[in-house]
Write a protein that holds these residues in place. Structure first.
Motif, PDB file in Angstrom:
ATOM      1  N   PHE A  86      15.360  -6.918   0.581  1.00 36.22           N
ATOM      2  CA  PHE A  86      14.166  -7.057   1.404  1.00 36.22           C
ATOM      3  C   PHE A  86      14.212  -6.086   2.591  1.00 36.22           C
ATOM      4  O   PHE A  86      13.234  -5.405   2.890  1.00 36.22           O
ATOM      5  N   THR A  87      15.350  -6.024   3.267  1.00 33.34           N
ATOM      6  CA  THR A  87      15.495  -5.106   4.395  1.00 33.34           C
ATOM      7  C   THR A  87      15.446  -3.657   3.914  1.00 33.34           C
ATOM      8  O   THR A  87      14.808  -2.806   4.537  1.00 33.34           O
ATOM      9  N   LEU A 137      15.023  -8.982  10.047  1.00 35.40           N
ATOM     10  CA  LEU A 137      14.841  -9.164   8.608  1.00 35.40           C
ATOM     11  C   LEU A 137      16.015  -9.836   7.905  1.00 35.40           C
ATOM     12  O   LEU A 137      15.829 -10.472   6.877  1.00 35.40           O
ATOM     13  N   ARG A 179       5.238  -8.636  -0.430  1.00 35.33           N
ATOM     14  CA  ARG A 179       5.912  -9.556   0.496  1.00 35.33           C
ATOM     15  C   ARG A 179       6.467  -8.800   1.708  1.00 35.33           C
ATOM     16  O   ARG A 179       6.375  -9.262   2.840  1.00 35.33           O
ATOM     17  N   VAL A 180       7.032  -7.631   1.456  1.00 34.62           N
ATOM     18  CA  VAL A 180       7.553  -6.795   2.541  1.00 34.62           C
ATOM     19  C   VAL A 180       6.421  -6.425   3.497  1.00 34.62           C
ATOM     20  O   VAL A 180       6.563  -6.530   4.717  1.00 34.62           O
ATOM     21  N   TYR A 226      13.876  -2.466   1.262  1.00 31.29           N
ATOM     22  CA  TYR A 226      12.490  -2.143   0.931  1.00 31.29           C
ATOM     23  C   TYR A 226      11.633  -2.008   2.183  1.00 31.29           C
ATOM     24  O   TYR A 226      10.712  -1.199   2.231  1.00 31.29           O
ATOM     25  N   SER A 227      11.925  -2.795   3.200  1.00 30.68           N
ATOM     26  CA  SER A 227      11.192  -2.694   4.463  1.00 30.68           C
ATOM     27  C   SER A 227      11.437  -1.339   5.108  1.00 30.68           C
ATOM     28  O   SER A 227      10.492  -0.681   5.576  1.00 30.68           O
ATOM     29  N   THR A 264       9.626   1.323   3.124  1.00 36.12           N
ATOM     30  CA  THR A 264       8.185   1.300   3.389  1.00 36.12           C
ATOM     31  C   THR A 264       7.872   1.996   4.699  1.00 36.12           C
ATOM     32  O   THR A 264       6.949   2.825   4.776  1.00 36.12           O
ATOM     33  N   ARG A 281       5.434  -9.247   5.774  1.00 37.23           N
ATOM     34  CA  ARG A 281       6.398  -9.475   6.862  1.00 37.23           C
ATOM     35  C   ARG A 281       6.312  -8.373   7.915  1.00 37.23           C
ATOM     36  O   ARG A 281       6.349  -8.644   9.108  1.00 37.23           O
ATOM     37  N   HIS A 326       7.417  -7.228  -4.848  1.00 37.02           N
ATOM     38  CA  HIS A 326       8.323  -7.320  -3.706  1.00 37.02           C
ATOM     39  C   HIS A 326       7.748  -6.611  -2.480  1.00 37.02           C
ATOM     40  O   HIS A 326       7.885  -7.079  -1.356  1.00 37.02           O
ATOM     41  N   LEU A 327       7.110  -5.471  -2.714  1.00 39.53           N
ATOM     42  CA  LEU A 327       6.550  -4.714  -1.588  1.00 39.53           C
ATOM     43  C   LEU A 327       5.368  -5.426  -0.936  1.00 39.53           C
ATOM     44  O   LEU A 327       5.138  -5.250   0.262  1.00 39.53           O
TER      45      LEU A 327
END
Length: 149
Positions: free
Chosen positions: A6-7, A83, A44-45, A9-10, A13, A48, A41-42
């Motif tokens: 998650f981090t 994150l 959701r990213v 991908y954040s 992005t 956030r 997944h992106l």
């Protein structure tokens, strides 16, 4: 220490958006294709990152996502802290009695110091530092035929 997906991908992005010229926007689909990662997944990213005030989401024909802050105002250390749900390097960090030698062992203190140093280093950097070579990043995305025209 491994950052969660998650981090990761954040950060990806934000790098993608920070590498765009001017006021360009990108779609989640473009970013997912550029990196070869899950669109789901992106999404959701993106939610956030928007909640954290780092990106703006714009609907409609000319919609997409864009940075809501200047890259120099996005601290990498702060972002990782926001994150990452679990910064416990070992079980004894949780505060629960998880180990027979907990309290007598020096490893917990050493790892806590290492984690603190790790985060202090990240605190010295911003997204602007990450995308300092913006033109080379943009060229790599363009070469992958995923850069917005």
């Amino acid at each position: 220490m491994n950052l969660t997906l998650f981090t990761d991908y954040s950060l990806r992005t934000l790098i993608y958006l920070g590498s765009l010229e001017g006021q360009q926007k990108a779609s989640v689909e473009q970013i997912a294709k550029a990196y070869g990662i899950s669109h789901h997944h992106l999404v959701r990213v993106g939610q956030r990152l928007a909640k954290l005030g780092l990106i703006k989401t714009l609907r409609g024909r000319n919609g997409g996502i864009e940075l809501a802050k200047e890259p120099a105002d996005i601290s990498i250390g702060w972002l990782v802290r926001e994150l990452e749900d679990n910064m416990n390097l070992v079980d004894c960090f949780s505060g629960e009695q998880m180990c027979a030698i907990q309290g007598a062992c020096g490893l917990q203190g050493m790892l806590a110091a290492a984690l603190h140093a790790y985060l202090q280093v990240l605190d010295r950097y911003t997204l602007a530092d990450v995308i300092r070579n913006r033109s080379a990043i943009a060229k790599l995305f363009a070469d992958a035929s995923e850069w917005p025209s």
